[in-house]
Design an enzyme around this catalytic site. Structure first.
Site, short mmCIF file in Angstrom:
data_model
loop_
_atom_site.label_atom_id
_atom_site.label_comp_id
_atom_site.label_asym_id
_atom_site.label_seq_id
_atom_site.Cartn_x
_atom_site.Cartn_y
_atom_site.Cartn_z
N ASN A 94 34.62 37.51 36.07
CA ASN A 94 33.47 36.61 36.02
C ASN A 94 33.62 35.70 34.81
O ASN A 94 33.85 36.17 33.70
CB ASN A 94 32.19 37.42 35.88
CG ASN A 94 32.16 38.60 36.81
OD1 ASN A 94 32.22 38.44 38.01
ND2 ASN A 94 32.11 39.81 36.24
N GLU A 133 42.58 39.50 33.44
CA GLU A 133 41.28 38.85 33.70
C GLU A 133 41.17 37.53 32.96
O GLU A 133 40.62 36.56 33.48
CB GLU A 133 40.13 39.78 33.34
CG GLU A 133 40.14 41.14 34.06
CD GLU A 133 40.36 41.07 35.57
OE1 GLU A 133 40.02 40.05 36.18
OE2 GLU A 133 40.90 42.05 36.12
N GLU A 168 45.53 36.62 42.74
CA GLU A 168 45.83 37.92 42.12
C GLU A 168 47.31 38.05 41.73
O GLU A 168 47.63 38.62 40.69
CB GLU A 168 45.42 39.06 43.06
CG GLU A 168 43.91 39.14 43.29
CD GLU A 168 43.11 39.23 41.99
OE1 GLU A 168 43.69 39.52 40.94
OE2 GLU A 168 41.90 38.97 42.03
N1 BES Z 1 39.47 39.85 40.97
C1 BES Z 1 40.01 41.14 40.82
C2 BES Z 1 39.10 42.22 41.30
C3 BES Z 1 38.77 42.09 42.76
C4 BES Z 1 39.72 41.73 43.68
C5 BES Z 1 37.49 42.34 43.17
C6 BES Z 1 39.38 41.59 45.01
C7 BES Z 1 37.16 42.21 44.51
C8 BES Z 1 38.10 41.85 45.43
C9 BES Z 1 40.41 41.40 39.37
O1 BES Z 1 40.93 40.29 38.72
C10 BES Z 1 41.51 42.40 39.41
O2 BES Z 1 42.57 42.06 39.84
N2 BES Z 1 41.24 43.63 39.01
C11 BES Z 1 42.23 44.68 39.05
C12 BES Z 1 42.73 45.01 37.71
C13 BES Z 1 43.93 44.19 37.39
C14 BES Z 1 44.35 44.32 35.98
C15 BES Z 1 45.10 44.53 38.27
C16 BES Z 1 41.57 45.90 39.64
O3 BES Z 1 40.36 45.91 39.72
O4 BES Z 1 42.30 46.81 40.02
ZN ZN Z 2 42.79 39.74 39.38
#
Ligand code: BES
Ligand code: ZN
Length: 871
Positions: free
Chosen positions: A280, A313, A335
């Site tokens: 966010n 992030e 991602e």
């Molecule tokens: N944006 C993602 C989290 C996310 C992805 C929420 C798809 C809902 C749907 C966030 O940036 C992310 O990638 N989080 C990862 C951690 C990251 C360091 C690999 C997670 O939550 O595993």
């Molecule tokens: Zn991410």
């Protein structure tokens, strides 16, 4: 991707009409933490693009009591009818008349529940230092859950400005995306906290967190105030995250060549969190264990994880938040790119951690899925929210990042950076398609980036490159084939099978050759079935995947392979040595080689010194160990493994000093000597070490403490189990808590397994943690089948209780249930049970299970005879 759900009609049903679109939202929310409800009002300034008396936006699980339209002239339009569609999560508003002009604002008044499903606007709790339960209201909107908190146009390309006001008890902390600009008492013990307008951004990035929380004093990073927000009493665990955040913010500002797009940056630790972290804008949320840490008492992987998650992030603040995918089919690039940048930045922060070498293990995990016939292209059409949720996997993150890394290495780091900079500058505050990035990289490099990338993005799988020296070593030939574990698609699917066989990639390969005393590096684009190179000099050895950055596997002809194997320790980098073992083991899974061959290969690595290479070796040995059931053979195997690991352990045993990777290696070798090497001293030493660490937590090496906890669990009894459970509850850091909690899954007694699985359905274990414990318990060598029986029996309860995204995460554990009876039971179960939000991922787990079953059936006997010296 379910059932080609992609029909056009369906696609249209899930997309909002573009007749009226939002320009800005003024949103006021009043969470009632004690009652777990919230009320809100939302005013959306609309751009009305076509005359209509119907407005359609998203809303779900909201009770909308009033709605009307106004304009600055004082006109007002009432609502004829307001209808909510639960399936499509939409709200359709029929207006009494057609609004004319372009200055109308839609007003809504609504209420909702602070749910316990860790999505939308939800409730999280923690136990305070005084033992009382405290409640937090917090948000998780990606992908499509902003609509659970306020009626909105919840699609990533409908960007708008958000002006948020939170009305909260005046002793609570309230944070949102932008800085606080005003605070007015409401006269009833509450305050209205008003935040500055955000930049234009997507709904999924909106966030607000309210609760009995504390914030660190802001530090100034190039003009941006940065804080850590956390549950009370945890301020002493914030220094490390602040250091990483400051480093990353500087790093990205410089690397992207664009200032940070927010007005402040808060990193918020949330006690209940479905994902790992969420980008966010200005209000990044995290699981506690991925933000709050005591660096003195944490192991290198624990610290690296925190570092990488923060970097990931913050990489999104530009790539994702400032420039956003037009639709969810692009979530993979969002991602994948953040995962790539996360390593780039963390590698700059701690070069000695060698994170690109570690990344090999992630690439392996992705290729392990991608070698299945049930894999998918990285990018595919997304229609429903469930489709978007199904993208949250290893192929998106790890394969995606590996492809980005391959391109970066092939194009050159500077050219790559220039391309990304121009892409971001060109599309700031807007939305993009994947091809926009390729276009920018193409302009920067002059290489056919789009053509190369498309071959990796729009088809699943990856190639096996076979390398042969022909014509007396004068011709070097590369042949590519689609690499799969199981080729046969089953009856009636011949067409699909032929199509998969016919897949070819445009492979940007980095080739190292050694001949005549010189080593040369060459870029080769391998296309079509076969590419030949004429060699001017005879080669001593050559490597077709320099630094392991190519997303493919390599099979060398026997002479070339032997030339590499004998030089592994002297001429190859750790990544390249890793690749030799990894490719060899993948060949076994594909039935192209056998376990004895790979065992003999790893036995040549006794002099190995690198952590990642050892981790891969240990992984291979662990798989082999699971397959051997014959007692004598297992005993012999343990002896061989001991012989291989013990000298390596001796080399690092007396280590002092700061080498984090070496210390981690020591911990892992110690643990494996016990579990795979059958060394009885390990269990004894583990207890001594654990006791010493309790007496003086700062004296012990965290890697050894972690290893000791795992060893004790694997050999422990009921007393140890209860002790670990209590220690996890009393732990002073999130990492310590997780070490003890996780180890509960490693005990090997039926009664303790029963105790654990029962706990997983109670409030003693958070629903954010339980799925991962369950996965680990399914992986327990002796208890896996028993845990599976529990899963099958309590399936409905698990679905009901665990966060939606975590179901296919815990099911990953079924991959290791390769004994024929359990495997049959698993396969039969999923004939009649489904996981709609992860059908593809489930299919992959099941196929991977079949790969393991087939390997067991094919190779165990031969391996057993080899071990028993019966040829
Ligand atoms: N944006 C993602 C989290 C996310 C992805 C929420 C798809 C809902 C749907 C966030 O940036 C992310 O990638 N989080 C990862 C951690 C990251 C360091 C690999 C997670 O939550 O595993
Ligand atoms: Zn991410």
């Amino acid at each position: 991707m379910s059932d080609q759900a992609t029909s056009l009609e369906d696609a249209a049903r899930y997309r909002l009409p573009r007749t009226a679109v939002p320009r800005r939202y003024d949103l006021t929310l009043e969470p009632d933490l004690a009652a777990a409800t919230f009320g809100g009002t939302c005013a959306v300034a609309l751009d009305i693009l076509e005359p209509t008396n119907t407005l359609v936006c998203n809303a779900v699980d909201l009770d909308i009591s009033e709605a009307w339209l106004t304009n600055p002239a004082g006109d007002r339009i009432e609502i004829e009818q307001l209808a909510l569609d639960d399936d499509l999560e939409r709200c359709t508003i029929e207006l009494a008349s057609v609004p004319v002009g372009n200055d109308w604002t839609l007003h809504t008044v609504f209420t909702g529940e602070l749910n316990d499903k860790l999505k939308g606007f939800y409730r999280s709790t923690y136990t305070d230092v005084d033992g009382g339960e405290r409640v937090i209201a917090t948000t998780q909107f990606e992908a499509t859950d902003a609509r659970r908190a306020f009626p909105c146009w919840d699609e990533p390309d409908l960007k708008a400005v958000f002006g948020v006001t939170l009305i909260v008890d005046d002793d609570l902390l309230a944070v949102s995306n932008a800085g606080e600009v005003a605070r007015t008492s409401t006269g009833d013990g509450r305050v209205a906290v008003q935040f500055a307008d955000t930049m234009v951004m997507s709904t999924y990035l909106v966030a607000f967190v309210v609760g009995p929380l504390e914030a660190t004093a802001p530090i100034d990073v190039g003009g941006v105030p940065v804080r850590i927000v956390h549950p009370r009493g945890k301020g002493h665990l914030t220094d490390y995250a602040l250091e990483v955040a400051a480093f990353s913010l500087d790093y990205f500002t410089e690397w992207y060549g664009i200032p940070y797009p927010g007005d402040k940056l808060d990193l918020v630790a949330v006690p209940d969190f479905a994902f790992g972290a969420m980008e966010n804008l200005g209000c990044v949320t995290f699981r506690e264990a991925l933000l709050l840490v005591d660096p003195e008492r944490s192991s290198q992987p624990e610290l690296a994880r925190v570092t990488q998650v923060i970097a990931h992030e913050l990489a999104h603040m530009w790539f994702g938040d400032l420039v956003t995918m037009r639709w969810w089919n692009g979530i993979w690039l969002n991602e994948a790119f953040a995962t790539f940048m996360e390593i780039l930045c963390s590698d700059a922060f701690r070069p000695e951690w060698d994170l690109w070498t570690d990344f090999c293990l992630s690439r392996t995990a992705a290729l392990d899925v991608d070698a299945l016939r049930s894999t998918r292209p990285i990018e595919y059409p997304v229609v429903s929210p469930a489709d978007a949720e199904g993208m949250f996997d290893l192929l998106t993150y790890e394969k995606g990042a590996a492809v980005v890394r391959m391109l970066e290495q092939y194009l050159g780091t500077d050219v790559f950076q220039a391309g990304v900079r121009s892409y971001l500058a060109r599309h700031a505050y807007a939305n993009t398609e994947t091809t926009d990035l390729w276009d920018a990289l193409e302009e920067a490099s002059g290489e056919p980036v789009r053509r190369i990338a498309d071959s990796w993005i729009f088809q699943g799988g990856f190639p096996l490159i076979t390398v042969d020296l022909l014509h007396d070593g004068r011709i070097l030939s590369f042949t590519q084939l689609h690499f799969r574990y199981l080729g046969d698609l089953g009856e009636g699917d011949e067409a699909a099978e032929n199509a998969q066989d016919a897949q070819r990639w445009i492979i940007p390969a980095l080739l190292t050759q050694r001949g005549n005393g010189v080593t040369t590096l060459e870029k080769v684009l391998i296309e079509g079935d076969r590419t030949d190179l004429e060699l001017v000099e005879p080669v001593e050895w050559l490597l077709a995947n320099t630094e392991g950055t190519g997303v493919y596997r390599t099979a060398y002809d026997p002479g070339l392979l032997e030339a590499l194997a004998v030089r592994a320790q002297t001429e190859l980098s750790a990544v390249e040595r890793y690749g030799l073992i990894d490719d060899a083991f993948a060949a076994v899974l594909a039935g192209r080689s056998d376990l004895v061959t790979v065992l003999q290969l790893v036995e040549r690595f006794a002099d190995e010194t690198d952590l990642a290479v050892w981790q891969r070796i240990i992984g291979v040995l662990r798989t082999i160990d699971r397959l051997v059931v014959d007692d004598d053979a297992r005993h012999i195997l343990a002896g061989n493994v001991h012989g291989l690991l013990a000298p390596a352990y001796e080399r690092v045993r007396a280590l002092h000093g700061p080498d984090d990777r070496a210390r981690q290696l020591r911990g892992e070798l110690f643990e494996s000597l016990g579990s795979l090497g059958g060394d009885p001293n390990v269990a004894v030493e583990a207890r001594t070490l654990h006791l010493a660490s309790l007496a003086d937590p700062d004296a012990a090496d965290p890697a050894m403490v972690s290893a000791a906890i795992d060893v004790i669990a694997a050999t422990g009894d009921a007393h140890d189990f209860e002790d670990f459970l209590a220690r996890s509850k009393a732990a002073t850091t999130p990492q310590e808590q997780l070490r003890y909690l996780g180890a509960l899954a490693d005990f090997e007694h039926d009664a303790l397994t029963d105790r654990l699985v029962a706990l997983l359905l109670t409030d003693e274990i958070r629903t954010q943690d339980a799925p991962y414990l369950l996965r680990r318990a399914l992986n327990n060598r002796t208890q896996g089948p028993r845990v599976w029986a529990f899963v099958a029996e309590r399936w409905d309860d698990l679905l009901e209780r665990f966060p939606s995204n975590s179901i296919v995460r815990f099911l990953e554990g079924i991959r290791s249930l390769t004994d024929p009876d359990t495997a049959d039971s698993v396969l039969a179960f999923f004939e009649t049970h489904e996981v709609p939000q992860g059908d593809k991922i489930l299919a992959q787990h099941l196929e991977r299970l079949e790969v393991g079953v087939a390997l067991r059936a094919r190779d165990t006997e031969h391996l057993t005879r080899h071990l028993r010296h019966e040829r």
